[in-house]
Design an enzyme around this catalytic site. Structure first.
Site, PDB file in Angstrom:
ATOM      1  N   ASN A 177       4.678 -37.303  49.998  1.00  0.00           N
ATOM      2  CA  ASN A 177       5.423 -38.437  49.457  1.00  0.00           C
ATOM      3  C   ASN A 177       4.811 -38.780  48.108  1.00  0.00           C
ATOM      4  OD1 ASN A 177       6.634 -40.857  48.843  1.00  0.00           O
ATOM      5  ND2 ASN A 177       5.652 -42.021  50.506  1.00  0.00           N
ATOM      6  N   TRP A 178       5.509 -38.377  47.047  1.00  0.00           N
ATOM      7  CA  TRP A 178       4.943 -38.565  45.699  1.00  0.00           C
ATOM      8  C   TRP A 178       5.068 -40.014  45.223  1.00  0.00           C
ATOM      9  CZ3 TRP A 178       7.029 -33.740  42.516  1.00  0.00           C
ATOM     10  CH2 TRP A 178       6.525 -32.571  43.110  1.00  0.00           C
ATOM     11  N   LYS A 179       5.792 -40.822  45.971  1.00  0.00           N
ATOM     12  CA  LYS A 179       6.024 -42.232  45.588  1.00  0.00           C
ATOM     13  C   LYS A 179       6.501 -42.288  44.123  1.00  0.00           C
ATOM     14  CE  LYS A 179       2.504 -43.595  48.854  1.00  0.00           C
ATOM     15  NZ  LYS A 179       1.783 -44.731  49.408  1.00  0.00           N
ATOM     16  N   HIS A 230      10.054 -46.380  54.820  1.00  0.00           N
ATOM     17  CA  HIS A 230       8.626 -46.429  54.457  1.00  0.00           C
ATOM     18  C   HIS A 230       8.193 -47.894  54.352  1.00  0.00           C
ATOM     19  CE1 HIS A 230       4.943 -46.016  52.155  1.00  0.00           C
ATOM     20  NE2 HIS A 230       4.911 -44.749  52.533  1.00  0.00           N
ATOM     21  N   GLU A 277       6.468 -49.396  52.293  1.00  0.00           N
ATOM     22  CA  GLU A 277       6.605 -49.989  50.947  1.00  0.00           C
ATOM     23  C   GLU A 277       8.047 -50.400  50.682  1.00  0.00           C
ATOM     24  OE1 GLU A 277       4.709 -46.766  48.838  1.00  0.00           O
ATOM     25  OE2 GLU A 277       2.777 -47.333  49.720  1.00  0.00           O
ATOM     26  N   GLU A 294       2.739 -44.395  60.483  1.00  0.00           N
ATOM     27  CA  GLU A 294       1.895 -44.744  59.350  1.00  0.00           C
ATOM     28  C   GLU A 294       1.401 -46.184  59.503  1.00  0.00           C
ATOM     29  OE1 GLU A 294       2.900 -42.041  55.766  1.00  0.00           O
ATOM     30  OE2 GLU A 294       4.045 -43.875  55.603  1.00  0.00           O
ATOM     31  N   GLY A 340      -3.093 -45.641  51.646  1.00  0.00           N
ATOM     32  CA  GLY A 340      -3.735 -45.782  50.342  1.00  0.00           C
ATOM     33  C   GLY A 340      -5.059 -46.525  50.362  1.00  0.00           C
ATOM     34  N   SER A 352      -3.804 -42.230  54.373  1.00  0.00           N
ATOM     35  CA  SER A 352      -5.100 -41.738  53.881  1.00  0.00           C
ATOM     36  C   SER A 352      -5.489 -40.376  54.448  1.00  0.00           C
ATOM     37  CB  SER A 352      -6.198 -42.777  54.142  1.00  0.00           C
ATOM     38  OG  SER A 352      -5.945 -43.967  53.406  1.00  0.00           O
ATOM     39  N   GLY A 384       0.506 -39.193  51.097  1.00  0.00           N
ATOM     40  CA  GLY A 384       0.799 -39.885  49.847  1.00  0.00           C
ATOM     41  C   GLY A 384      -0.093 -39.380  48.732  1.00  0.00           C
ATOM     42  N   GLY A 385      -1.154 -40.128  48.439  1.00  0.00           N
ATOM     43  CA  GLY A 385      -2.022 -39.838  47.291  1.00  0.00           C
ATOM     44  C   GLY A 385      -2.465 -38.386  47.190  1.00  0.00           C
TER      45      GLY A 385
HETATM   46  C1  PEP Z   1       2.309 -42.854  52.438  1.00  0.00           C
HETATM   47  O1  PEP Z   1       2.496 -43.802  51.700  1.00  0.00           O
HETATM   48  O2  PEP Z   1       3.266 -42.315  53.026  1.00  0.00           O
HETATM   49  C2  PEP Z   1       0.938 -42.403  52.621  1.00  0.00           C
HETATM   50  C3  PEP Z   1       0.657 -41.773  53.719  1.00  0.00           C
HETATM   51  O3  PEP Z   1       0.054 -42.690  51.612  1.00  0.00           O
HETATM   52  P1  PEP Z   1      -1.497 -42.259  51.516  1.00  0.00           P
HETATM   53  O4  PEP Z   1      -1.606 -40.849  52.021  1.00  0.00           O
HETATM   54  O5  PEP Z   1      -1.813 -42.369  50.066  1.00  0.00           O
HETATM   55  O6  PEP Z   1      -2.254 -43.214  52.368  1.00  0.00           O
END
Ligand code: PEP
Length: 255
Positions: free
Chosen positions: A10-12, A99, A101, A171, A177, A217, A238-239
């Protein structure tokens, strides 16, 4: 039949169209030997879908393509919205729906998540439905009932066949994050509960078929622990998905 593990990035709100194409090209050679064992999906922002889709098509990559959101109508006076038909046109296979967010910053509710799930299946794509609790909910010991409620609401009215094709990403919001994660055992407890919920609504074959990802994370250093759990079929990342090497190492860990 064993479930096909999935690692989805997920590149957001990161990467321009050009940067997304380069990231995709950089990921490909690092994962070229694991396609058959792990389904690898990238979810760029809307504005990079076309360039990434073109790279996937022209370079004949086996990477799947996902969007990060969708509206439920096919067309009409909905300024700023993107329809399922438009995503299919860009050869999207998946759409992230619900998601945290989107729920927190853009007013997504269980009801709109359900509408989007139907719209995504209706267009022939597969939703990656995100569920997960806040820290307050976890500390109150309410995680599993809360997540089960989110799952039931998201899949309301879905057909048994589609239920088996679903991808659900567990999640925990407090892990996204932050560098904090639940223990793999506790993430697996929630994943098992999600699978049991699908079983209760749609029957055992759907429960066995549904893929449940862990997200929050995930890094190359901790991915193996989560993938060792029986009810966790991969990760929504994500990140760490913004770096080709990290994303490839997580994908390798899922094998
Ligand atoms: C996400 O937002 O879907 C996610 C898993 O982010 P991160 O891996 O950065 O915690």
């Amino acid at each position: 039949m064993a479930r096909w593990p999935m690692v989805a990035g997920n590149w957001k709100m990161h990467k321009t169209a050009g940067e997304g194409a380069i990231l995709t090209q950089n990921i490909d050679p690092l994962v070229s030997t694991i396609w058959e064992d792990v389904e690898i999906v990238v979810c760029p922002p809307f504005t990079a879908l076309k360039s990434v889709s073109t790279v996937i098509e022209l370079d004949k990559l086996k990477m799947g393509l996902g969007a990060q959101d969708v509206y439920w109508e096919d067309e009409g006076p909905f300024t700023g919205a993107i329809s399922p038909r438009m995503l299919v046109d860009l050869r999207c296979d998946y759409v992230i729906v619900g998601h945290s967010e989107r729920r927190e910053f853009f007013g997504e509710t269980d009801e709109t998540v359900n509408k989007k799930v139907h719209a995504v299946f209706g267009a022939g794509m597969v939703p990656i439905v995100c569920v997960g609790e806040t820290l307050a909910t976890r500390e109150a010991g309410e995680t599993e009932p809360f997540v089960r409620g989110q799952v039931r609401a998201a899949v309301d009215g879905v057909s048994v066949e589609d239920a088996g094709r679903l991808v659900i990403a567990y999640e925990p919001i407090w892990a996204i994050g932050t560098g904090r994660t639940p223990t793999p055992e506790s993430a697996n407890d929630v994943a098992r509960s999600i699978r049991a919920t699908i079983g209760a609504v749609f029957g055992q074959p759907a429960a066995v078929a549904v893929r449940v990802l862990y997200g929050g994370s995930v890094k190359p250093e901790n991915a193996t622990m989560f993938f060792g759990e029986p009810d966790i079929d991969g990760a929504l990342v994500g990140g760490a998905s913004l770096d080709a090497d990290s994303f490839a190492r997580i994908s390798e860990a899922a094998r």
